[in-house]
Design a protein around this motif. Structure first.
Motif, short mmCIF file in Angstrom:
data_model
loop_
_atom_site.label_atom_id
_atom_site.label_comp_id
_atom_site.label_asym_id
_atom_site.label_seq_id
_atom_site.Cartn_x
_atom_site.Cartn_y
_atom_site.Cartn_z
N LEU A 100 0.88 -1.17 0.11
CA LEU A 100 0.00 -0.06 -0.15
C LEU A 100 0.92 1.36 -0.01
O LEU A 100 0.25 2.32 -0.07
N ARG A 101 2.08 1.07 0.16
CA ARG A 101 2.91 2.14 0.47
C ARG A 101 2.88 3.48 -0.39
O ARG A 101 2.88 4.80 -0.08
N ILE A 146 -0.55 5.35 0.43
CA ILE A 146 -0.95 5.91 1.66
C ILE A 146 -0.43 7.33 1.72
O ILE A 146 0.76 7.70 1.69
N PRO A 147 -1.50 8.19 2.24
CA PRO A 147 -1.14 9.63 2.37
C PRO A 147 -0.03 9.94 3.72
O PRO A 147 -0.35 9.24 4.68
N ARG A 154 0.21 12.06 5.68
CA ARG A 154 -0.31 12.69 6.73
C ARG A 154 -0.82 11.74 7.63
O ARG A 154 -0.99 12.11 8.80
N ILE A 155 -1.41 10.59 7.21
CA ILE A 155 -2.31 9.77 8.21
C ILE A 155 -1.50 8.33 8.12
O ILE A 155 -2.01 7.46 8.55
N VAL A 191 -2.54 4.35 9.53
CA VAL A 191 -2.77 3.49 8.77
C VAL A 191 -1.95 2.23 8.99
O VAL A 191 -2.44 1.13 9.06
N SER A 204 -3.76 0.53 11.83
CA SER A 204 -4.62 -0.32 11.61
C SER A 204 -4.24 -1.62 11.03
O SER A 204 -4.92 -2.51 11.46
N ILE A 205 -3.38 -1.57 10.26
CA ILE A 205 -3.01 -2.56 9.43
C ILE A 205 -2.34 -3.74 10.83
O ILE A 205 -2.72 -4.84 10.49
N LEU A 221 -5.15 -4.91 12.89
CA LEU A 221 -5.77 -5.97 12.09
C LEU A 221 -5.25 -7.48 12.43
O LEU A 221 -5.85 -8.15 12.86
N ILE A 254 -5.20 -8.74 16.17
CA ILE A 254 -6.72 -9.28 16.55
C ILE A 254 -7.01 -10.49 15.96
O ILE A 254 -7.34 -11.44 16.62
N LEU A 255 -6.50 -10.58 14.74
CA LEU A 255 -6.66 -11.84 13.91
C LEU A 255 -5.76 -13.20 14.77
O LEU A 255 -6.52 -14.09 15.06
#
Lengths: 244, 222
Positions: free
Chosen positions: B78-79, B82-83, B85-86, B90, B93-94, B97, B100-101
């Motif tokens: 995704l690099r 990916i904006p 600034r965030i 991001v 979140s990954i 994810l 939790i999995l």
């Protein structure tokens, strides 16, 4: 949209990311739920049996199920000690019940029959829930059939400090201190108290056990839980006791 | 998002084989010379907490290796979208994810272990090794090397965890992977209480760092 730092790009990006992550987690959670529930259920059965037998590695899930089904009979009582016929004991969540006022809670009771005589109840197991230092703690307590002497106790905790408060679950030297203590002083319930400090001998005191060094707050939580729940089960225990 | 991939600018267009010298180095470097625990001193918290016994330490290593490898892979894929600034959000979140999995899978298939590891699996989210690799490597490199880099760092972490757990379990409880070695050998054994508490891990990690630095001839920069 070509500008990666524009607000609209960022908003759309986060939306897609959130939906994608959410969907994956939802699918995983619903796929894994049956296996997890089975584990939780097996764990509960193991804990109840652990209050009377030391479960080692030979206790396969099948053996636990078999022993539980043949020897354990569960039912639910209320604060006044009355058996609630239409409530299934498997569905009672003691941690959720703990949040209700004591008089409104449902209390599970498990009778364990003698291995040699299936008609004779050998142990009564009651449950408790409370707050430890960091998060909730709970316990199963087995009473001998005089309904006064503690046979064994199994704690569980969510986040007590490893090596300190967590010893209530993983250090046999700690939880075995409760065995043989009595919950009655004359006609009244007298909860067991874990004392402050460690290394003292309380073998002559039927209501006190040695403490855990460095885990006084967890011990306070355990004491509160036992006081709370032994009082709550008082009516049930007394009415059962009067029948034997 | 397809429009944004058009802006992609690859630094190294030349394709590399899976076992090229560079890729092998990515995998082996974090095991020793650039170990995340003993050299970069990251991820110490869980190294102290879950190393009382080898079995939980093993599962913790597996969990962390899985998370670093796959979050590195996904972030690297995704690099270019990916904006900046965030980007930390991001990445988080990954990572969350995957954590939790892993947590859900452990709860479903190795319940007893997941109870022992309790909060520490969740805390992989904040483990500096994972975030460090994403920020330092995956954001600027291709998916395959990023995956290998994540794998290497996870294994480097796991290696130290297993060594520490080996000594702590052996000296603290007299067993290896739950097998009572002293009892089996008929040697009387008294458990060392220090090894059972986190301080024991501090000592073992310290000795490991010493041994490693002595061997590699490392000196602190003046």
């Amino acid at each position: 949209m070509s500008n990666k730092n524009s607000n609209s790009y960022i908003i759309i990006y986060t939306c897609i990311l959130t939906i994608a992550c959410g969907t994956i987690l939802y699918l995983a959670a619903s796929f894994l739920k049956p296996a997890q529930d089975a584990n939780i259920e097996l764990d509960r059965k193991k804990k109840i049996l652990s209050t009377i037998i030391k479960l080692d590695k030979t206790w396969t899930p099948a053996k636990v199920e078999e022993t539980y089904n043949s020897r354990v009979k569960g039912y639910v009582v209320d604060f006044s000690g009355k058996v609630l016929e239409n409530v299934n004991v498997e569905t009672v969540n003691i941690d959720a019940e703990y949040k209700k006022p004591a008089k409104e809670r449902q209390y599970p009771v498990y009778e364990i029959t003698s291995e040699s005589n299936p008609n004779e109840t050998e142990f009564y197991v009651i449950a408790g829930s409370g707050k430890g230092l960091w998060d909730k703690i709970s316990a199963f307590i087995s009473l001998k059939n005089d309904l006064a002497t503690i046979n064994g106790i199994v704690f569980s905790h969510k986040a007590e400090t490893p090596g300190l408060g967590a010893r209530i679950t993983d250090d046999e030297a700690v939880y075995s201190r409760y065995a043989g203590k009595t919950i009655f002083e004359g006609e009244n319930i007298a909860p067991i108290v874990m004392k402050k400090g460690e290394g003292n001998d309380y073998s002559n005191d039927p209501h006190a056990v040695d403490g855990m060094s460095g885990a006084t707050k967890t011990a306070i939580g355990v004491n509160d839980m036992l006081a709370d729940y032994l009082t709550a089960y008082e009516s049930f225990i007394k009415s059962k006791k009067s029948k034997i | 998002m397809s429009t944004s991939t058009a802006t992609q600018t690859e630094v190294k267009p030349k394709s590399e084989s899976l076992f090229s010298k560079k890729n092998r180095k990515l995998l082996t470097d974090p095991l020793d010379g650039n170990n995340p625990i003993t050299v970069q001193v990251l991820g110490i918290c869980s190294a102290l907490a879950v190393t009382v016994q080898m079995e939980p330490a093993f599962w913790m290593s597996v969990a962390l290796t899985f998370v670093t490898a796959f979050s590195n892979l996904i972030i690297s894929l995704l690099r270019n979208t990916i904006p900046s600034r965030i980007r930390i959000i991001v990445q988080l979140s990954i990572v969350s994810l995957f954590v939790i999995l892993v947590d859900q899978i452990l709860k479903a298939y190795v319940y007893d272990i997941s109870k022992t590891l309790s909060v520490f699996v969740g805390l992989i989210i904040t483990n500096c090794i994972v975030m460090g690799r994403l920020e330092a490597y995956a954001m600027a490199n291709k998916p395959l090397p990023s995956f290998i880099d994540g794998l290497g760092n996870g294994l480097g972490y796991g290696l130290i965890l297993m060594i520490v757990a080996f000594f702590r379990e052996l000296l603290g409880s007299g067993s290896v992977f739950g097998f009572k070695v002293f009892e089996a050998a008929g040697i009387p054994f008294i458990g060392n209480g220090v090894m059972m508490i986190p301080a024991g891990a501090c000592i073992v990690v310290g000795l490991l760092i010493w041994a490693q630095r002595a061997r590699n001839g490392y000196t602190e920069a003046e």
